[in-house]
Design an enzyme around this catalytic site. Structure first.
Site, PDB file in Angstrom:
ATOM      1  N   LYS A  14       0.764  -1.305  -0.004  1.00  0.00           N
ATOM      2  CA  LYS A  14      -0.137  -0.016   0.043  1.00  0.00           C
ATOM      3  C   LYS A  14       0.753   1.144  -0.143  1.00  0.00           C
ATOM      4  CE  LYS A  14      -2.362   1.711   3.487  1.00  0.00           C
ATOM      5  NZ  LYS A  14      -2.277   3.145   3.689  1.00  0.00           N
ATOM      6  N   ASP A  72      -3.692   4.412  -2.024  1.00  0.00           N
ATOM      7  CA  ASP A  72      -4.570   4.753  -0.967  1.00  0.00           C
ATOM      8  C   ASP A  72      -4.766   6.505  -1.220  1.00  0.00           C
ATOM      9  OD1 ASP A  72      -6.364   4.778   1.020  1.00  0.00           O
ATOM     10  OD2 ASP A  72      -4.778   4.275   2.681  1.00  0.00           O
ATOM     11  N   LYS A  87      -7.771   7.940  -1.300  1.00  0.00           N
ATOM     12  CA  LYS A  87      -8.699   8.566  -0.500  1.00  0.00           C
ATOM     13  C   LYS A  87      -9.348   9.701  -1.263  1.00  0.00           C
ATOM     14  CE  LYS A  87      -7.469   7.124   4.167  1.00  0.00           C
ATOM     15  NZ  LYS A  87      -6.245   6.488   3.909  1.00  0.00           N
ATOM     16  N   THR A 141     -11.098   6.407  11.314  1.00  0.00           N
ATOM     17  CA  THR A 141     -11.030   6.170  12.665  1.00  0.00           C
ATOM     18  C   THR A 141     -10.292   6.911  13.672  1.00  0.00           C
ATOM     19  OG1 THR A 141      -8.880   4.719  12.174  1.00  0.00           O
ATOM     20  CG2 THR A 141     -10.932   3.530  12.525  1.00  0.00           C
ATOM     21  N   ASP A 200     -14.100  14.524  -4.285  1.00  0.00           N
ATOM     22  CA  ASP A 200     -14.571  15.823  -5.017  1.00  0.00           C
ATOM     23  C   ASP A 200     -15.778  15.322  -5.960  1.00  0.00           C
ATOM     24  OD1 ASP A 200     -14.022  17.955  -6.418  1.00  0.00           O
ATOM     25  OD2 ASP A 200     -11.846  17.789  -6.080  1.00  0.00           O
ATOM     26  N   ARG A 216       3.809  -1.395  10.231  1.00  0.00           N
ATOM     27  CA  ARG A 216       5.079  -1.473  11.264  1.00  0.00           C
ATOM     28  C   ARG A 216       5.210  -2.617  11.783  1.00  0.00           C
ATOM     29  NH1 ARG A 216       2.685   3.624  14.316  1.00  0.00           N
ATOM     30  NH2 ARG A 216       0.728   2.600  13.366  1.00  0.00           N
TER      31      ARG A 216
HETATM   32  O1  C5P Z   1       1.841   0.550  10.753  1.00  0.00           O
HETATM   33  P1  C5P Z   1       0.650  -0.012  10.763  1.00  0.00           P
HETATM   34  O2  C5P Z   1       0.236  -1.406  10.622  1.00  0.00           O
HETATM   35  O3  C5P Z   1      -0.227   0.498  11.974  1.00  0.00           O
HETATM   36  O4  C5P Z   1      -0.191   0.726   9.605  1.00  0.00           O
HETATM   37  C1  C5P Z   1      -1.592   0.597   9.046  1.00  0.00           C
HETATM   38  C2  C5P Z   1      -1.743   1.340   7.937  1.00  0.00           C
HETATM   39  O5  C5P Z   1      -3.199   1.446   7.712  1.00  0.00           O
HETATM   40  C3  C5P Z   1      -1.275   2.533   7.757  1.00  0.00           C
HETATM   41  O6  C5P Z   1      -0.987   3.094   6.326  1.00  0.00           O
HETATM   42  C4  C5P Z   1      -2.704   3.392   8.260  1.00  0.00           C
HETATM   43  O7  C5P Z   1      -2.669   4.981   7.624  1.00  0.00           O
HETATM   44  C5  C5P Z   1      -3.848   2.685   7.869  1.00  0.00           C
HETATM   45  N1  C5P Z   1      -5.108   2.947   8.271  1.00  0.00           N
HETATM   46  C6  C5P Z   1      -5.371   2.589   9.466  1.00  0.00           C
HETATM   47  N2  C5P Z   1      -6.280   2.601  10.246  1.00  0.00           N
HETATM   48  C7  C5P Z   1      -7.484   3.293   9.400  1.00  0.00           C
HETATM   49  C8  C5P Z   1      -7.183   3.304   8.152  1.00  0.00           C
HETATM   50  C9  C5P Z   1      -5.976   3.120   7.257  1.00  0.00           C
HETATM   51  O8  C5P Z   1      -3.985   2.235  10.333  1.00  0.00           O
HETATM   52  N3  C5P Z   1      -8.671   3.127   9.981  1.00  0.00           N
END
Ligand code: C5P
Length: 228
Positions: free
Chosen positions: A33, A60, A62, A117, A65, A208
């Site tokens: 992603k 991604d 998002k 979220t 418009d 991460r």
């Molecule tokens: O590092 P981590 O596993 O937390 O990354 C989760 C990914 O999913 C990030 O790119 C974050 O921006 C995205 N994301 C999220 N929660 C959401 C929507 C997207 O963590 N509700």
């Protein structure tokens, strides 16, 4: 599950880091992603460069418009042949239908973003949206489905509810995933990979726990083994 459901979030604006992570992970994940941070820094050419041989790129973006503009953006994004492109369901049914028409018969799937979220019930009220957040998520997901979107991005807490209300063919792509014992970082309400898949997730967005592991490939393989 007959596909590798792990989509690794490459959350960096640094090209060398993005390239080396994506290359290393190519055989261990189902896709990667790339989001606004990377896209704003490097654009479509940067996506091509970073993706290399990885055929499944989740863009991604998002989008949100007027219908004509979003349709144009989707058409432009198709040049990258992404696996997924995101757009905000709050842009309305006409905007989502225009995106679906622009996608035409290409393999790219369009995913709706329901309620971020980062927003709680009081944020929804302040922007004139009816809460609670869970009800708004449900409302927007059903609107997305009726407009022809292929699925939504949703939190682990919403998977079971949306699987029930939107049916088995509606894609549910789920971030907020942490293998048992992993650091939470800024994620608060998380689920393990196995629990998210059991609840009905089609794809897991994991950043991460993979990208910051000492050995990202081993971390991705361990998660896959946990799900299998
Ligand atoms: O590092 P981590 O596993 O937390 O990354 C989760 C990914 O999913 C990030 O790119 C974050 O921006 C995205 N994301 C999220 N929660 C959401 C929507 C997207 O963590 N509700």
């Amino acid at each position: 599950m007959n596909h590798n459901p792990i989509l690794c979030a490459i959350d960096t604006a640094e090209m060398p880091r993005a390239r080396s992570l994506i290359e290393a992970l190519s055989s261990a994940v189902g896709g990667v992603k790339l989001g606004l941070e990377f896209f704003a820094a490097h654009g479509p050419e940067g996506v091509r460069l970073a993706a290399g041989n990885q055929a499944n790129v989740f863009l991604d973006l998002k989008l949100h418009d007027i219908p004509n503009t979003v349709a144009g953006a989707v058409r432009a994004a198709l040049a990258l042949d992404p696996l997924f492109v995101t757009l905000h369901c709050a842009g309305g049914a006409a905007m989502m239908r225009a995106a679906v028409a622009a996608r035409d018969d290409r393999r790219t799937r369009l995913l709706g973003v329901t309620v971020l979220t980062s927003l709680d019930d009081s944020d929804l009220a302040a922007t004139g949206q009816n809460g609670p957040a869970e009800a708004q998520v449900q409302r927007l997901a059903l609107l997305a489905k009726s407009a022809g979107l292929d699925g939504v991005v949703c939190s682990p807490q919403e998977v079971a509810m949306l699987r029930q209300s939107c049916g088995k063919d509606f894609l549910l792509v789920v971030p907020g995933i942490r293998p048992a014992g992993a650091a939470l970082g800024d994620q608060k309400r998380v689920q393990t990979p196995r629990a998210a898949i059991a609840a009905g997730a089609d794809y897991l967005v994991i950043g991460r726990p993979i990208t910051e592991a000492p050995d990202p490939v081993a971390a991705a393989r361990a998660i896959l083994a946990e799900i299998a």
